[in-house]
Enzyme design. Structure first.
Site, PDB file in Angstrom:
ATOM      1  N   SER A 106       3.067   4.701  -1.165  1.00 37.03           N
ATOM      2  CA  SER A 106       2.845   4.913   0.263  1.00 37.03           C
ATOM      3  C   SER A 106       1.773   3.978   0.797  1.00 37.03           C
ATOM      4  O   SER A 106       1.862   3.495   1.925  1.00 37.03           O
ATOM      5  CB  SER A 106       2.460   6.362   0.539  1.00 37.03           C
ATOM      6  OG  SER A 106       3.531   7.209   0.226  1.00 37.03           O
TER       7      SER A 106
ATOM      8  N   ARG B 119      -1.976   9.065   3.913  1.00 41.53           N
ATOM      9  CA  ARG B 119      -2.897  10.141   3.542  1.00 41.53           C
ATOM     10  C   ARG B 119      -2.147  11.210   2.766  1.00 41.53           C
ATOM     11  O   ARG B 119      -0.939  11.352   2.882  1.00 41.53           O
ATOM     12  CB  ARG B 119      -3.520  10.781   4.790  1.00 41.53           C
ATOM     13  CG  ARG B 119      -4.287   9.839   5.661  1.00 41.53           C
ATOM     14  CD  ARG B 119      -5.656   9.576   5.075  1.00 41.53           C
ATOM     15  NE  ARG B 119      -6.381   8.645   5.921  1.00 41.53           N
ATOM     16  CZ  ARG B 119      -7.032   7.594   5.465  1.00 41.53           C
ATOM     17  NH1 ARG B 119      -7.077   7.341   4.181  1.00 41.53           N
ATOM     18  NH2 ARG B 119      -7.681   6.793   6.278  1.00 41.53           N
TER      19      ARG B 119
ATOM     20  N   CYS C 154       2.603  10.548   5.152  1.00 36.15           N
ATOM     21  CA  CYS C 154       2.195  11.634   4.272  1.00 36.15           C
ATOM     22  C   CYS C 154       2.756  11.353   2.890  1.00 36.15           C
ATOM     23  O   CYS C 154       3.963  11.206   2.721  1.00 36.15           O
ATOM     24  CB  CYS C 154       2.721  12.964   4.794  1.00 36.15           C
ATOM     25  SG  CYS C 154       2.349  14.354   3.717  1.00 36.15           S
ATOM     26  N   CYS C 155       1.867  11.262   1.938  1.00 33.16           N
ATOM     27  CA  CYS C 155       2.295  10.964   0.576  1.00 33.16           C
ATOM     28  C   CYS C 155       1.535  11.868  -0.386  1.00 33.16           C
ATOM     29  O   CYS C 155       0.694  12.645   0.024  1.00 33.16           O
ATOM     30  CB  CYS C 155       2.012   9.504   0.257  1.00 33.16           C
ATOM     31  SG  CYS C 155       0.254   9.095   0.335  1.00 33.16           S
ATOM     32  N   GLY C 156       1.809  11.728  -1.628  1.00 33.93           N
ATOM     33  CA  GLY C 156       1.095  12.502  -2.629  1.00 33.93           C
ATOM     34  C   GLY C 156      -0.086  11.727  -3.170  1.00 33.93           C
ATOM     35  O   GLY C 156      -0.411  11.831  -4.340  1.00 33.93           O
TER      36      GLY C 156
END
Length: 104
Positions: free
Chosen positions: A16, A39, A9-11
């Site tokens: 990422s 994502r 989970c990334c921004g």
């Protein structure tokens, strides 16, 4: 080992994506059949029924409890990626971290 599915989970940031790519390469080198994708937070719910672990970027540590609640019905563990692994884009380190928490 069967195929493992790891979701980062990334921004929607580049780091990422690079970390996921390096983790896939490490898995291939070690003979681990792994799918590793990055994502954005908003996309996580649609993947919970298809993953073995959800790894949050260190900047998302505050969301861990909320994500654990969402992942609980699917028995998906949620962990925060250690800063040193994330910062160094350490694919082999992230693979090891994920495997340890999937088997825990």
């Amino acid at each position: 080992m069967e195929n493992i599915n790891v979701l980062l989970c990334c921004g929607a940031g580049m780091s990422s994506g690079f970390l996921a790519q390096k983790t896939r390469k490490a898995a291939k080198k070690q003979g681990v059949n792994a799918s590793v994708e990055a994502r954005s937070e908003s996309e996580i719910p649609q993947y919970l029924d298809a993953i073995d672990i959800l790894l949050l970027g260190p900047h998302y540590a505050s969301l861990k409890e909320q994500m654990q609640e969402q992942a609980a019905p699917y028995s998906v563990p949620v962990e925060v990626i250690p800063q040193d692994i994330y910062g160094m884009l350490d694919g082999p380190g992230l693979l090891k971290f994920a495997l340890e928490h999937i088997q825990a």
